[in-house]
Design an enzyme around this catalytic site. Structure first.
Site, PDB file in Angstrom:
ATOM      1  N   HIS A 106       0.823  -1.213   0.000  1.00  0.00           N
ATOM      2  CA  HIS A 106       0.000   0.000   0.000  1.00  0.00           C
ATOM      3  C   HIS A 106       0.853   1.257   0.000  1.00  0.00           C
ATOM      4  O   HIS A 106       1.977   1.248   0.497  1.00  0.00           O
ATOM      5  CB  HIS A 106      -0.894   0.045   1.245  1.00  0.00           C
ATOM      6  CG  HIS A 106      -1.760  -1.157   1.404  1.00  0.00           C
ATOM      7  ND1 HIS A 106      -1.962  -1.754   2.630  1.00  0.00           N
ATOM      8  CD2 HIS A 106      -2.474  -1.884   0.516  1.00  0.00           C
ATOM      9  CE1 HIS A 106      -2.774  -2.790   2.484  1.00  0.00           C
ATOM     10  NE2 HIS A 106      -3.093  -2.889   1.208  1.00  0.00           N
TER      11      HIS A 106
ATOM     12  N   LYS B 137       6.143   6.229   7.162  1.00  0.00           N
ATOM     13  CA  LYS B 137       5.701   5.384   8.277  1.00  0.00           C
ATOM     14  C   LYS B 137       6.893   4.942   9.111  1.00  0.00           C
ATOM     15  O   LYS B 137       7.957   4.645   8.578  1.00  0.00           O
ATOM     16  CB  LYS B 137       4.982   4.139   7.755  1.00  0.00           C
ATOM     17  CG  LYS B 137       3.718   4.449   6.991  1.00  0.00           C
ATOM     18  CD  LYS B 137       3.096   3.192   6.416  1.00  0.00           C
ATOM     19  CE  LYS B 137       1.840   3.525   5.628  1.00  0.00           C
ATOM     20  NZ  LYS B 137       1.313   2.362   4.935  1.00  0.00           N
TER      21      LYS B 137
ATOM     22  N   TYR C 105       2.219   1.411  13.948  1.00  0.00           N
ATOM     23  CA  TYR C 105       2.950   2.345  13.099  1.00  0.00           C
ATOM     24  C   TYR C 105       2.450   3.777  13.222  1.00  0.00           C
ATOM     25  O   TYR C 105       1.294   4.029  13.492  1.00  0.00           O
ATOM     26  CB  TYR C 105       2.954   1.906  11.640  1.00  0.00           C
ATOM     27  CG  TYR C 105       1.615   1.692  10.982  1.00  0.00           C
ATOM     28  CD1 TYR C 105       1.129   2.592  10.048  1.00  0.00           C
ATOM     29  CD2 TYR C 105       0.858   0.552  11.243  1.00  0.00           C
ATOM     30  CE1 TYR C 105      -0.080   2.379   9.408  1.00  0.00           C
ATOM     31  CE2 TYR C 105      -0.343   0.333  10.600  1.00  0.00           C
ATOM     32  CZ  TYR C 105      -0.812   1.258   9.686  1.00  0.00           C
ATOM     33  OH  TYR C 105      -2.011   1.046   9.049  1.00  0.00           O
TER      34      TYR C 105
ATOM     35  N   ASP D 210      -6.829  -6.479  -1.559  1.00  0.00           N
ATOM     36  CA  ASP D 210      -5.404  -6.653  -1.861  1.00  0.00           C
ATOM     37  C   ASP D 210      -5.152  -7.726  -2.915  1.00  0.00           C
ATOM     38  O   ASP D 210      -4.104  -7.723  -3.563  1.00  0.00           O
ATOM     39  CB  ASP D 210      -4.620  -6.973  -0.589  1.00  0.00           C
ATOM     40  CG  ASP D 210      -4.423  -5.756   0.306  1.00  0.00           C
ATOM     41  OD1 ASP D 210      -4.852  -4.643  -0.080  1.00  0.00           O
ATOM     42  OD2 ASP D 210      -3.844  -5.913   1.398  1.00  0.00           O
TER      43      ASP D 210
END
Length: 183
Positions: A62, A72, A132, A170
């Site tokens: 992603h 991130k 995260y 996904d």
């Protein structure tokens, strides 16, 4: 903290200083000034996310596009994951290359994935809690993704494909060649 740049410029493995004794351990998991100095840029995190997954769950790859791109800082609080970053910066000498890092509750490593990278992970342990920080807010209209098994990427996810648990969304992501351009 020790910052180790990977083969992909801007991606860093971060090893904390862990102080342990008979009571357990202490570590500084984040310090804004040390972090910015370690990665060589000013990063201001605005959102924290956490997920819980079982073995074989593969999330990714992603990214967010344009003004909504995200950097991130990821780590594992419980369990073990193989974390993956793919360089999707169009003018990068490592465009289309990836790096993997084993993140576990035991090794306490963190991984910094800057803007311009697709990101994903697969759970190697029975369960994992993944945490995260993001430097930009999520924006659904700016979502992008790349299929996990793109043959041009050649990612070894270290889990037999028969064990993958992948969301319907996904499973239909495009290849890198056909993916939504991040910039």
């Amino acid at each position: 903290m020790q910052f180790i740049e990977t083969k992909l410029r801007g991606c860093f493995e971060i090893q904390p200083n862990v102080i342990g004794d008979e009571r357990g351990y202490f570590m500084e998991s984040f310090n804004q000034s040390k972090f910015n100095e370690g990665v060589g840029q000013e990063v201001r995190f605005v959102q924290d996310n956490q997920s819980f997954s079982k073995r074989g769950v593969l999330r990714g790859l992603h990214y967010q596009c344009g003004d909504h791109a995200q950097a991130k800082l990821v780590r594992v609080l419980e369990g073990e994951v193989l974390d993956v970053a793919v360089d999707i910066r169009p003018n990068s000498p490592t465009y289309g290359e990836h790096v993997t890092i084993l993140l576990t509750a035991e090794n306490k490593k963190q991984f910094f994935v800057p803007r311009g990278f697709a990101h994903g992970f697969v759970v190697l342990s029975e369960t994992a809690t993944f945490f995260y920080k993001c430097d930009n807010f999520y924006n659904k209209e700016s979502e992008g993704g790349i299929i996990y098994n793109d043959p041009t990427l050649g990612i070894d996810w270290q889990v037999p494909e028969s064990e993958y648990i992948i969301s319907a969304k996904d499973q239909v992501l495009p290849t890198l060649e056909n993916a939504k351009k991040a910039w």
